[in-house]
Design an enzyme around this catalytic site. Structure first.
Site, mmCIF file in Angstrom:
data_model
loop_
_atom_site.group_PDB
_atom_site.id
_atom_site.type_symbol
_atom_site.label_atom_id
_atom_site.label_comp_id
_atom_site.label_asym_id
_atom_site.label_seq_id
_atom_site.Cartn_x
_atom_site.Cartn_y
_atom_site.Cartn_z
ATOM 1 N N ASP A 65 4.389 -8.777 5.802
ATOM 2 C CA ASP A 65 5.030 -9.210 4.596
ATOM 3 C C ASP A 65 4.009 -9.661 3.691
ATOM 4 O O ASP A 65 3.534 -10.865 3.907
ATOM 5 C CB ASP A 65 6.174 -10.299 4.936
ATOM 6 C CG ASP A 65 6.726 -10.877 3.831
ATOM 7 O OD1 ASP A 65 6.334 -10.559 2.693
ATOM 8 O OD2 ASP A 65 7.810 -11.652 3.928
ATOM 9 N N CYS A 71 3.609 -1.326 -12.623
ATOM 10 C CA CYS A 71 4.089 -0.101 -13.505
ATOM 11 C C CYS A 71 5.062 -0.572 -14.588
ATOM 12 O O CYS A 71 6.166 0.171 -14.541
ATOM 13 C CB CYS A 71 4.307 0.943 -12.782
ATOM 14 S SG CYS A 71 5.574 0.929 -11.529
ATOM 15 N N ALA A 127 0.740 -1.174 -0.113
ATOM 16 C CA ALA A 127 -0.027 -0.025 0.049
ATOM 17 C C ALA A 127 0.830 1.432 -0.031
ATOM 18 O O ALA A 127 0.446 2.271 -0.460
ATOM 19 C CB ALA A 127 -1.007 -0.105 0.990
ATOM 20 N N ALA A 128 2.116 1.240 0.623
ATOM 21 C CA ALA A 128 2.609 2.707 0.650
ATOM 22 C C ALA A 128 3.169 3.053 -0.502
ATOM 23 O O ALA A 128 3.497 2.612 -1.461
ATOM 24 C CB ALA A 128 3.987 2.519 1.656
#
Length: 445
Positions: free
Chosen positions: A315, A386, A265-266
């Protein structure tokens, strides 16, 4: 990093951080410029020297190897950096006289390396200044990838890879995209303001902005005041986020009241966007493997007035106890090679290595398997990266469906054309936004 007295000295210290300590160019430069007493003109020169030198590193090294009579790679790191900085000014900055570039670099060598290096720096850079017009990139047909790599400042292995996959014209177009100035995009915080209203207010403030055609929450900026001014005035109403990465929340489309898991998420851009879709109702568990990155998620959520996110140190390759078959929607925006977003990270094209690409698919498959266990029957799982690499994208999707018969591919609408697709690969030179991949799955009830 001590207070540098001039823009070239500061640029050298920032380049040291990037080349020798693996710092991100934008973060290292912003940190160095913060509170430094340089004039705006000097700040501009420092910025140009840092980004320009980093971007053109491979091509600068090619030129320098032609005028140095010893192995360039074996030189002291700081000496290499000074020579690259000088070469960048001589080859690419027409408004700086070559003699000034040579003298300033010699001074840096005297102060930061030793007296013996001054003669070398002088000799090499003067020789480059005298002969630069005579050097020509390899022109033979079999040298096409090297020529492209040198012309567009990319590692040759990457150009070769893109040429093999997409063809030479597309590889060239991709390199050109990476070298263009990245666009700045904002995501509207729809919990507090509509896109239409924010657009009108920004335009009234003299900003040149337009709605994104890729995301209903996106705004593309052509011209803005400083980011500092923008955030001071509109901080709560917007988040700086690329159009490509807004697609995750749009495609996963969680509903108010859902339980949503975000596995990687970060710093929280996609997480907070999911919260908007949920109208800040329900619950999001936002996970990251690094403790300090969880703080970023929490800070972003607080700034945007979002209260339904819980940050969790986890993790993603390990099971998540207590969440088996429970989540309505799960996002895995997986760690990847990042080859679709090189135009936002000047140093990334040189820090990535072809031999390390194979480490990503096994990691991605492990995280997907753990995420899949948490999806409830009828729930959805979105996988995104990405990068442009098939091994990390469509082949991971195929392998996942083969090893998880309880899931099926779920079609979604292409954000621009409206056609139904089961996976989406964004190609920057064709689509005009960062390279990105999405695949949606549904757990069979």
């Amino acid at each position: 990093m001590h207070d540098a007295q001039n823009p070239r000295e500061l640029a050298l210290l920032v380049l040291d951080e990037i080349y020798e300590r693996g710092a991100y160019a934008n973060l290292a430069l912003n940190k160095a410029l913060r509170g430094n007493g340089l004039s705006s003109l000097d700040r501009k020169l420092c910025t140009e020297l840092v980004y320009g030198t980093v971007k053109t590193t491979g091509t600068l090294d090619w030129y320098l190897c032609r005028v140095i009579n010893r192995p360039f790679r074996k030189m002291a790191p700081r000496l290499r950096t000074i020579l690259r900085m000088g070469a960048y000014q001589i080859l690419y900055l027409e408004r700086i006289p070559d003699s000034a570039a040579v003298n300033e670099c010699a001074n840096l060598a005297r102060y930061y390396v030793n007296e013996n290096s001054v003669k070398l720096v002088n000799g090499v850079l003067r020789q480059l200044s005298r002969t630069k017009a005579t050097w020509q990139f390899p022109q033979k047909e079999e040298d096409a990838t090297l020529r492209l790599a040198l012309t567009y400042y990319h590692p040759e292995w990457l150009v070769r890879r893109w040429k093999f996959r997409f063809g030479l014209p597309e590889a060239e177009a991709m390199c050109a995209y990476d070298n263009a100035v990245p666009s700045l995009c904002l995501r509207v915080n729809t919990l507090f303001i509509s896109r239409k209203t924010l657009l009108e207010r920004l335009q009234a403030d003299g900003c040149e902005v337009e709605p994104s055609k890729w995301s209903p929450d996106g705004i593309v900026c052509r011209h803005l005041p400083s980011l500092e001014t923008l955030m001071k005035e509109w901080g709560r109403f917007l988040y700086i986020q690329d159009e490509s990465s807004m697609l995750d929340a749009d495609v996963l489309a969680p509903k108010p009241g859902d339980l949503v898991l975000d596995f990687c998420a970060a710093p929280g851009g996609k997480t907070t966007h999911l919260a908007q879709k949920m109208e800040n109702k329900g619950k999001i568990i936002a996970m990251d493997i690094h403790d300090h990155r969880l703080t970023l998620i929490e800070e972003n959520a607080t700034r945007l007035g979002i209260t339904n996110i819980r940050a969790l140190l986890h993790d993603g390759t390990k099971p998540l106890p207590g969440f088996e078959n429970r989540a309505d929607a799960v996002l895995v925006d997986a760690p990847c090679s990042g080859l679709g977003v090189l135009n936002r990270r000047a140093e990334a094209r040189w820090t990535k290595k072809e031999r390390t690409l194979s480490q990503f698919p096994p990691l991605q498959k492990k995280i997907l398997a753990q995420a899949a266990a948490c999806v409830k029957p009828g729930g959805r799982l979105l996988y995104s990266t990405c990068t442009l690499e098939r091994d990390e994208n469509s082949r991971v999707r195929t392998a996942f469906l083969e090893s998880h018969p309880e899931f099926r591919s779920k079609a979604f609408l292409h954000p621009v054309t409206g056609e139904r697709v089961e996976e989406l690969q964004i190609l920057p030179w064709r689509d005009g936004i960062d390279g990105f991949y999405l695949a949606l799955f549904e757990k069979v009830e």
